[in-house]
Motif scaffolding. Structure first.
Motif, PDB file in Angstrom:
ATOM      1  N   LEU A 178      10.149   3.729   3.331  1.00 24.84           N
ATOM      2  CA  LEU A 178       9.297   3.041   4.300  1.00 24.84           C
ATOM      3  C   LEU A 178       8.835   1.694   3.761  1.00 24.84           C
ATOM      4  O   LEU A 178       8.791   0.705   4.496  1.00 24.84           O
ATOM      5  N   ALA A 179       8.492   1.636   2.482  1.00 19.95           N
ATOM      6  CA  ALA A 179       8.063   0.364   1.883  1.00 19.95           C
ATOM      7  C   ALA A 179       9.198  -0.658   1.899  1.00 19.95           C
ATOM      8  O   ALA A 179       8.968  -1.838   2.172  1.00 19.95           O
ATOM      9  N   ILE A 180      10.422  -0.214   1.637  1.00 20.11           N
ATOM     10  CA  ILE A 180      11.569  -1.130   1.686  1.00 20.11           C
ATOM     11  C   ILE A 180      11.785  -1.633   3.106  1.00 20.11           C
ATOM     12  O   ILE A 180      12.044  -2.818   3.334  1.00 20.11           O
ATOM     13  N   TYR A 181      11.658  -0.741   4.076  1.00 19.84           N
ATOM     14  CA  TYR A 181      11.803  -1.139   5.473  1.00 19.84           C
ATOM     15  C   TYR A 181      10.736  -2.169   5.859  1.00 19.84           C
ATOM     16  O   TYR A 181      11.030  -3.187   6.494  1.00 19.84           O
ATOM     17  N   LEU A 206       0.823  -1.211   0.000  1.00 26.79           N
ATOM     18  CA  LEU A 206       0.000   0.000   0.000  1.00 26.79           C
ATOM     19  C   LEU A 206       0.860   1.265   0.000  1.00 26.79           C
ATOM     20  O   LEU A 206       0.556   2.225  -0.717  1.00 26.79           O
ATOM     21  N   VAL A 207       1.930   1.271   0.794  1.00 27.49           N
ATOM     22  CA  VAL A 207       2.808   2.434   0.833  1.00 27.49           C
ATOM     23  C   VAL A 207       3.508   2.616  -0.506  1.00 27.49           C
ATOM     24  O   VAL A 207       3.665   3.731  -1.006  1.00 27.49           O
ATOM     25  N   TRP A 208       3.932   1.508  -1.120  1.00 27.33           N
ATOM     26  CA  TRP A 208       4.590   1.571  -2.433  1.00 27.33           C
ATOM     27  C   TRP A 208       3.637   2.152  -3.478  1.00 27.33           C
ATOM     28  O   TRP A 208       4.020   3.017  -4.277  1.00 27.33           O
ATOM     29  N   ALA A 209       2.379   1.685  -3.479  1.00 28.50           N
ATOM     30  CA  ALA A 209       1.394   2.196  -4.439  1.00 28.50           C
ATOM     31  C   ALA A 209       1.117   3.687  -4.198  1.00 28.50           C
ATOM     32  O   ALA A 209       0.996   4.463  -5.156  1.00 28.50           O
ATOM     33  N   LEU A 210       1.043   4.095  -2.938  1.00 28.80           N
ATOM     34  CA  LEU A 210       0.825   5.510  -2.633  1.00 28.80           C
ATOM     35  C   LEU A 210       2.011   6.362  -3.081  1.00 28.80           C
ATOM     36  O   LEU A 210       1.831   7.465  -3.601  1.00 28.80           O
ATOM     37  N   ALA A 211       3.223   5.838  -2.933  1.00 25.72           N
ATOM     38  CA  ALA A 211       4.405   6.573  -3.389  1.00 25.72           C
ATOM     39  C   ALA A 211       4.386   6.754  -4.901  1.00 25.72           C
ATOM     40  O   ALA A 211       4.723   7.837  -5.406  1.00 25.72           O
ATOM     41  N   ALA A 246       7.560  11.008  -2.035  1.00 29.30           N
ATOM     42  CA  ALA A 246       7.524   9.675  -2.641  1.00 29.30           C
ATOM     43  C   ALA A 246       8.773   8.882  -2.287  1.00 29.30           C
ATOM     44  O   ALA A 246       8.701   7.674  -2.029  1.00 29.30           O
ATOM     45  N   LEU A 247       9.923   9.542  -2.241  1.00 27.43           N
ATOM     46  CA  LEU A 247      11.159   8.860  -1.866  1.00 27.43           C
ATOM     47  C   LEU A 247      11.096   8.371  -0.421  1.00 27.43           C
ATOM     48  O   LEU A 247      11.512   7.249  -0.117  1.00 27.43           O
ATOM     49  N   ALA A 248      10.544   9.186   0.463  1.00 27.35           N
ATOM     50  CA  ALA A 248      10.397   8.773   1.860  1.00 27.35           C
ATOM     51  C   ALA A 248       9.446   7.579   1.976  1.00 27.35           C
ATOM     52  O   ALA A 248       9.708   6.645   2.746  1.00 27.35           O
TER      53      ALA A 248
END
Length: 67
Positions: free
Chosen positions: A48-51, A20-25, A42-44
């Motif tokens: 977060l998605a990678i973490y 979900l975070v990746w799609a929002l970015a 988007a970079l932040a």
């Protein structure tokens, strides 16, 4: 709430959150491609998605014991 501490359920929740975070970015980056603010946001979110993806995969690593 003991079922939430199960490794499988926790991995699914973290993986879903990462997606979900990746799609929002991607959405934020596509809405303001020439501005610095949306790109930094988007970079932040991608960080977060990678973490979250790493936290999802952490239980799958072998236990090496203590060094």
């Amino acid at each position: 709430m003991a079922w939430l501490n199960d490794g499988g359920v926790q991995a699914v929740v973290l993986g879903g959150g990462a997606l979900l975070v990746w799609a929002l970015a991607l959405y934020v980056a596509s809405r303001g491609p020439t501005r610095r603010g949306p790109m930094l946001g988007a970079l932040a979110m991608l960080c977060l998605a990678i973490y979250l993806g790493g936290e999802e995969l952490a239980p799958l690593t072998p236990d090496l014991g203590t060094w």
